[in-house]
Design a protein around this motif. Structure first.
Motif, mmCIF file in Angstrom:
data_model
loop_
_atom_site.group_PDB
_atom_site.id
_atom_site.type_symbol
_atom_site.label_atom_id
_atom_site.label_comp_id
_atom_site.label_asym_id
_atom_site.label_seq_id
_atom_site.Cartn_x
_atom_site.Cartn_y
_atom_site.Cartn_z
ATOM 1 N N THR A 139 56.542 -71.746 86.293
ATOM 2 C CA THR A 139 55.935 -72.891 86.972
ATOM 3 C C THR A 139 54.486 -72.559 87.291
ATOM 4 N N LEU A 140 53.623 -73.586 87.186
ATOM 5 C CA LEU A 140 52.194 -73.422 87.444
ATOM 6 C C LEU A 140 51.777 -74.387 88.544
ATOM 7 N N TYR A 141 50.959 -73.886 89.470
ATOM 8 C CA TYR A 141 50.480 -74.672 90.601
ATOM 9 C C TYR A 141 48.952 -74.573 90.605
ATOM 10 N N GLY A 142 48.267 -75.675 90.245
ATOM 11 C CA GLY A 142 46.823 -75.629 90.058
ATOM 12 C C GLY A 142 46.032 -76.423 91.078
ATOM 13 N N HIS A 143 44.698 -76.161 91.096
ATOM 14 C CA HIS A 143 43.714 -76.830 91.968
ATOM 15 C C HIS A 143 43.911 -76.490 93.448
ATOM 16 N N LEU A 144 44.465 -75.316 93.719
ATOM 17 C CA LEU A 144 44.728 -74.927 95.105
ATOM 18 C C LEU A 144 43.417 -74.656 95.858
ATOM 19 N N SER A 145 43.442 -74.887 97.162
ATOM 20 C CA SER A 145 42.279 -74.556 97.999
ATOM 21 C C SER A 145 42.345 -73.094 98.432
ATOM 22 N N LYS A 146 43.576 -72.603 98.552
ATOM 23 C CA LYS A 146 43.767 -71.221 98.977
ATOM 24 C C LYS A 146 45.069 -70.691 98.396
ATOM 25 N N ILE A 147 45.056 -69.434 97.963
ATOM 26 C CA ILE A 147 46.242 -68.787 97.396
ATOM 27 C C ILE A 147 46.802 -67.811 98.441
ATOM 28 N N LYS A 148 48.098 -67.869 98.657
ATOM 29 C CA LYS A 148 48.713 -67.031 99.690
ATOM 30 C C LYS A 148 49.457 -65.827 99.108
ATOM 31 N N VAL A 149 49.670 -65.771 97.790
ATOM 32 C CA VAL A 149 50.452 -64.695 97.180
ATOM 33 C C VAL A 149 49.585 -63.899 96.207
ATOM 34 N N GLU A 167 59.275 -70.887 99.376
ATOM 35 C CA GLU A 167 58.248 -70.078 100.052
ATOM 36 C C GLU A 167 56.862 -70.651 99.774
ATOM 37 N N ILE A 168 55.990 -70.645 100.793
ATOM 38 C CA ILE A 168 54.626 -71.148 100.619
ATOM 39 C C ILE A 168 53.829 -70.167 99.769
ATOM 40 N N ILE A 169 53.235 -70.708 98.665
ATOM 41 C CA ILE A 169 52.470 -69.835 97.770
ATOM 42 C C ILE A 169 50.972 -70.188 97.775
ATOM 43 N N GLY A 170 50.619 -71.306 98.433
ATOM 44 C CA GLY A 170 49.220 -71.714 98.509
ATOM 45 C C GLY A 170 49.095 -73.053 99.215
ATOM 46 N N TYR A 171 47.857 -73.624 99.119
ATOM 47 C CA TYR A 171 47.595 -74.878 99.831
ATOM 48 C C TYR A 171 46.845 -75.848 98.922
ATOM 49 N N VAL A 172 47.130 -77.126 99.103
ATOM 50 C CA VAL A 172 46.518 -78.176 98.273
ATOM 51 C C VAL A 172 44.998 -78.123 98.386
ATOM 52 N N GLY A 173 44.341 -78.273 97.214
ATOM 53 C CA GLY A 173 42.878 -78.284 97.191
ATOM 54 C C GLY A 173 42.368 -79.178 96.079
ATOM 55 N N SER A 174 41.128 -78.910 95.660
ATOM 56 C CA SER A 174 40.524 -79.690 94.585
ATOM 57 C C SER A 174 39.613 -78.804 93.758
ATOM 58 N N THR A 175 40.064 -77.547 93.558
ATOM 59 C CA THR A 175 39.247 -76.598 92.798
ATOM 60 C C THR A 175 39.419 -76.845 91.306
ATOM 61 N N GLY A 176 38.438 -76.378 90.516
ATOM 62 C CA GLY A 176 38.514 -76.553 89.068
ATOM 63 C C GLY A 176 38.143 -77.969 88.664
#
Length: 268
Positions: free
Chosen positions: A212-222, A232-241
């Protein structure tokens, strides 16, 4: 007269007393009869007490047997329901390609287990099968990685940055900036960092073979190599890229193939 006993009865009128004589042997016979009578009466009483107690004991035992039989029948019914529900779940997962159909499948040859094992042993078998199914579900992408509105799906779409069309490899889920993003299954973080147009990205390799891929995150937690659990939380919604606003780009892959995440998000 030694063999007799006489009883003299005096009358108040002054008449001659009456004498009643009994032979001693008859008195002995009578005494024996009285003793036998009392013995038989006492014995009869004991028998009555015994049989009355036996009757109530049998009634109580019969009641318990009926209760146990009823519970046993209910147990077997529930056992059958459990087995049927597990078979439905198993068949559904087989149809979805989550698990493979083999000889150990509940709906396959293993149904013979019901005839080979006792109820208790078969229940243990069903529990072990349910644990296998649960473990498979735990490592298979399931549900939404973030709560939000799906704005774009897998497939060809108009290029949001210009003219023409482009192939969209996953789904876009619109969500507020900074909302937590959750791993949809247990696995190992294969990649965590900046990934071209995806911006800040996390890729998780799952034991089931899916990625699974999770893109455009504002912050990565792992971090790469880290083990994560489902939910488990692996990051936070963002608008990068390459992005026009806060959202999550979510992909499900199997080898080099892009699968439709909707089939994993909402199971039908």
């Amino acid at each position: 007269m030694k063999d007799k006993i006489s009883i003299i009865i005096h009358t108040p009128t002054g008449k001659e007393p009456k004498i009643i004589s009994f032979k001693i042997k008859y008195i002995k016979y009578f005494s024996v009869l009285v003793l036998v009578f009392f013995f038989l009466s006492f014995f009869s009483y004991l028998l009555n007490v015994f049989f009355v107690q036996k009757y109530f004991w049998l009634k109580e035992k019969e009641k318990k047997i009926k209760t146990v039989t009823k519970l046993n029948n209910k147990y077997k019914e529930e056992l059958t329901k459990l087995r049927n529900n597990l078979i439905k779940l198993e068949n559904y997962l087989i149809e979805r390609g989550v698990i493979k159909k083999d000889k150990d499948a509940l709906g396959g040859l293993s149904r013979l287990k019901a005839e080979e094992l006792s109820d208790e042993e078969y229940l243990s078998f069903l529990i072990s099968q349910s644990e296998k199914l649960f473990n498979q579900l735990r490592i298979t992408p399931t549900g939404f990685p973030v709560s939000g509105e799906i704005t774009s799906t897998l497939g060809w779409r108009e290029n949001p940055f210009g003219s023409g069309y482009e192939y969209h490899t996953g789904v876009d889920i619109k969500a507020p900036y900074g909302d937590p993003v959750y791993a949809t299954a247990e696995g190992i973080v294969k990649y965590a960092g900046w990934l071209s147009d995806y911006g800040k990205t996390v890729i998780i390799k799952h034991p089931s073979g899916y990625e699974t891929l999770y893109g455009h995150l504002s912050k990565i937690k792992v971090r790469s190599g880290e083990k994560v659990g489902a939910g488990e939380i692996i990051g936070y919604v963002g608008s990068t890229g390459r992005s026009l606003g806060p959202h999550l780009h979510y992909e499900v892959r199997l080898g080099s193939k892009f699968l439709d995440p909707l089939k994993f998000i909402v199971w039908k």
